[in-house]
Design a protein around this motif. Structure first.
Motif, PDB file in Angstrom:
ATOM      1  N   GLU A  10      -5.629 -40.150-158.120  1.00 19.11           N
ATOM      2  CA  GLU A  10      -4.459 -40.670-158.471  1.00 19.11           C
ATOM      3  C   GLU A  10      -4.082 -39.583-159.816  1.00 19.11           C
ATOM      4  O   GLU A  10      -2.725 -39.697-160.196  1.00 19.11           O
ATOM      5  CB  GLU A  10      -4.363 -42.009-159.036  1.00 19.11           C
ATOM      6  N   PHE A  11      -5.169 -39.226-160.444  1.00 19.67           N
ATOM      7  CA  PHE A  11      -4.796 -38.255-161.617  1.00 19.67           C
ATOM      8  C   PHE A  11      -4.167 -37.201-161.288  1.00 19.67           C
ATOM      9  O   PHE A  11      -3.266 -36.613-162.162  1.00 19.67           O
ATOM     10  CB  PHE A  11      -6.186 -37.924-162.249  1.00 19.67           C
ATOM     11  N   PRO A  20      -2.382 -29.019-157.870  1.00 22.75           N
ATOM     12  CA  PRO A  20      -2.086 -30.011-159.260  1.00 22.75           C
ATOM     13  C   PRO A  20      -1.853 -29.260-160.440  1.00 22.75           C
ATOM     14  O   PRO A  20      -2.712 -28.146-160.810  1.00 22.75           O
ATOM     15  CB  PRO A  20      -3.154 -30.793-158.911  1.00 22.75           C
ATOM     16  N   PHE A  21      -1.136 -29.763-161.361  1.00 21.36           N
ATOM     17  CA  PHE A  21      -1.496 -28.966-162.716  1.00 21.36           C
ATOM     18  C   PHE A  21      -1.265 -27.519-162.747  1.00 21.36           C
ATOM     19  O   PHE A  21      -1.774 -26.915-163.179  1.00 21.36           O
ATOM     20  CB  PHE A  21      -2.422 -29.609-163.299  1.00 21.36           C
ATOM     21  N   LYS A  26      -4.109 -26.210-171.216  1.00 22.17           N
ATOM     22  CA  LYS A  26      -5.255 -26.857-172.100  1.00 22.17           C
ATOM     23  C   LYS A  26      -5.335 -28.148-171.601  1.00 22.17           C
ATOM     24  O   LYS A  26      -4.379 -29.005-171.633  1.00 22.17           O
ATOM     25  CB  LYS A  26      -4.871 -26.705-173.502  1.00 22.17           C
ATOM     26  N   LEU A  27      -6.620 -28.747-171.480  1.00 25.57           N
ATOM     27  CA  LEU A  27      -7.131 -30.121-171.005  1.00 25.57           C
ATOM     28  C   LEU A  27      -8.176 -30.461-171.946  1.00 25.57           C
ATOM     29  O   LEU A  27      -9.218 -29.733-172.110  1.00 25.57           O
ATOM     30  CB  LEU A  27      -7.336 -29.835-169.407  1.00 25.57           C
ATOM     31  N   PRO A  47      -4.999 -24.351-161.762  1.00 27.62           N
ATOM     32  CA  PRO A  47      -4.987 -22.573-161.531  1.00 27.62           C
ATOM     33  C   PRO A  47      -4.703 -21.856-162.574  1.00 27.62           C
ATOM     34  O   PRO A  47      -5.206 -20.760-162.957  1.00 27.62           O
ATOM     35  CB  PRO A  47      -3.923 -22.299-160.581  1.00 27.62           C
ATOM     36  N   ALA A  48      -4.181 -22.192-163.704  1.00 25.41           N
ATOM     37  CA  ALA A  48      -3.725 -21.778-165.104  1.00 25.41           C
ATOM     38  C   ALA A  48      -4.501 -22.256-166.271  1.00 25.41           C
ATOM     39  O   ALA A  48      -4.316 -21.720-167.350  1.00 25.41           O
ATOM     40  CB  ALA A  48      -1.977 -21.907-165.678  1.00 25.41           C
ATOM     41  N   LEU A  49      -5.498 -23.115-166.045  1.00 23.43           N
ATOM     42  CA  LEU A  49      -6.194 -23.709-167.291  1.00 23.43           C
ATOM     43  C   LEU A  49      -7.035 -22.936-168.025  1.00 23.43           C
ATOM     44  O   LEU A  49      -7.867 -22.170-167.424  1.00 23.43           O
ATOM     45  CB  LEU A  49      -7.189 -24.845-166.854  1.00 23.43           C
TER      46      LEU A  49
END
Length: 313
Positions: A10-11, A20-21, A26-27, A47-49
């Motif tokens: 669900e995240f 996703p995302f 930044k996380l 993919p861009a984190l």
């Protein structure tokens, strides 16, 4: 977030997207005392984190997204159960920090796995490891040459070992802080080459050889250090010694072995009695002495003329 036990599908949205995302850079996860598991989709999420930080998650055990090819900074702090059981693709990683997360040390316990992880970090520049008792050594000959900064702090079982084979790594900064198993650093090949070398609160260290290539050395709070010597060809410009209670003398032949030394600081070294025979290097510009009573009491024997002396005793 305090009651969350799992990060589930669900995240990633409902239903989960294929990427996703897609733009997230930044996380951070912090102060999640009940979080135990992170369910990764395995289809190229994040993919861009670029920056991932996990802090104060005492029950988190793993796993993680495996392909974080854009990640440049990775930090684990105070995650005592975290275990990196699945290799992570970290080809862009430049900064890796582990603090008070001893089970993340699976990468340190298993030499082959750790070497494999490091080989995948082709751009790694900074390696910070703190409070990891599982870390016993680093094989410097296998570390990436891209590394510029290494900090090892409060790793009680950590010791340096003479590298097998050629080691071309040349660091900007190497810090060893509160590594109680380090007792003798008198071998010329033992300490990795670094422009700036910081040795702090290694309480069992008794002997230290200043290695080649070191330009600035700070030794502080090594209360059992008794012998300090110099390797040939050291282009050192700064030497600072603080709170080394048992150190009685500076290295011999300083004029010959430390010809480039410009600044020398001696502080809280109560057993320091005199300067070495032959005197101090001719290029010395600043000499600072603080709370070294025996040394100051013998100042008539110093024969210092050109150096600027600051006595704070």
């Amino acid at each position: 977030m305090h009651r969350m036990t799992e990060v589930t599908e669900e995240f990633y949205g409902s239903p989960p997207s294929k990427k996703p995302f897609n733009s997230l850079e930044k996380l951070e996860f912090a102060e999640m005392p009940e979080w135990k598991q992170w369910h990764a989709l395995g289809n190229g999420e994040f993919p861009a984190l670029q920056k991932l930080s996990i802090e104060d998650c005492p029950k988190l055990t793993g796993k993680f997204p495996e392909n974080l090819s854009s990640l440049s900074e990775l930090r684990f702090s105070r995650c005592p159960e975290l275990n990196l059981e699945t290799p992570i693709q970290l080809s862009s990683l430049k900064w890796f920090e582990v603090e008070v997360s001893p089970k993340a040390g699976v990468v340190f316990d298993e030499a082959e796995l750790f070497t494999s992880q490091l080989e995948g970090m082709k751009q790694i520049e900074k390696l910070y490891i703190s409070d990891c008792n599982s870390l016993t050594t680093l094989t410097t000959s296998t570390l990436p040459n891209t590394l510029k900064t290494i900090l090892i702090s409060r790793c009680r079982k950590f010791k340096l070992e003479v590298p097998v084979g050629c080691c071309n790594m040349f660091l900007d900064i190497l810090t060893l802080d509160e590594c109680d198993s380090i007792d003798d650093l008198s071998s010329i090949d033992l300490v990795p080459r670094a422009r700036t070398l910081l040795i702090v609160s290694c309480q069992n260290l008794t002997r230290f050889l200043i290695p080649n290539g070191t330009e600035a050395l700070d030794i502080s709070c090594c209360e059992n250090l008794e012998i300090l010597s110099v390797a040939c060809g050291t282009q050192k410009t700064s030497l600072n010694i603080f709170n080394c209670k048992k150190l009685k003398r500076l290295p011999e032949r300083m004029q010959e072995l430390l010809p480039s030394l410009e600044e020398l600081t001696l502080s809280d070294c109560p057993e320091m009695e005199s300067f070495p025979d032959g005197g101090l290097p001719f290029n010395l510009q600043l000499l600072t002495i603080d709370n070294c009573e025996k040394l100051v009491n013998g100042r008539k024997e110093w024969r210092l003329q050109r150096q600027r002396v600051m006595d704070r005793t």
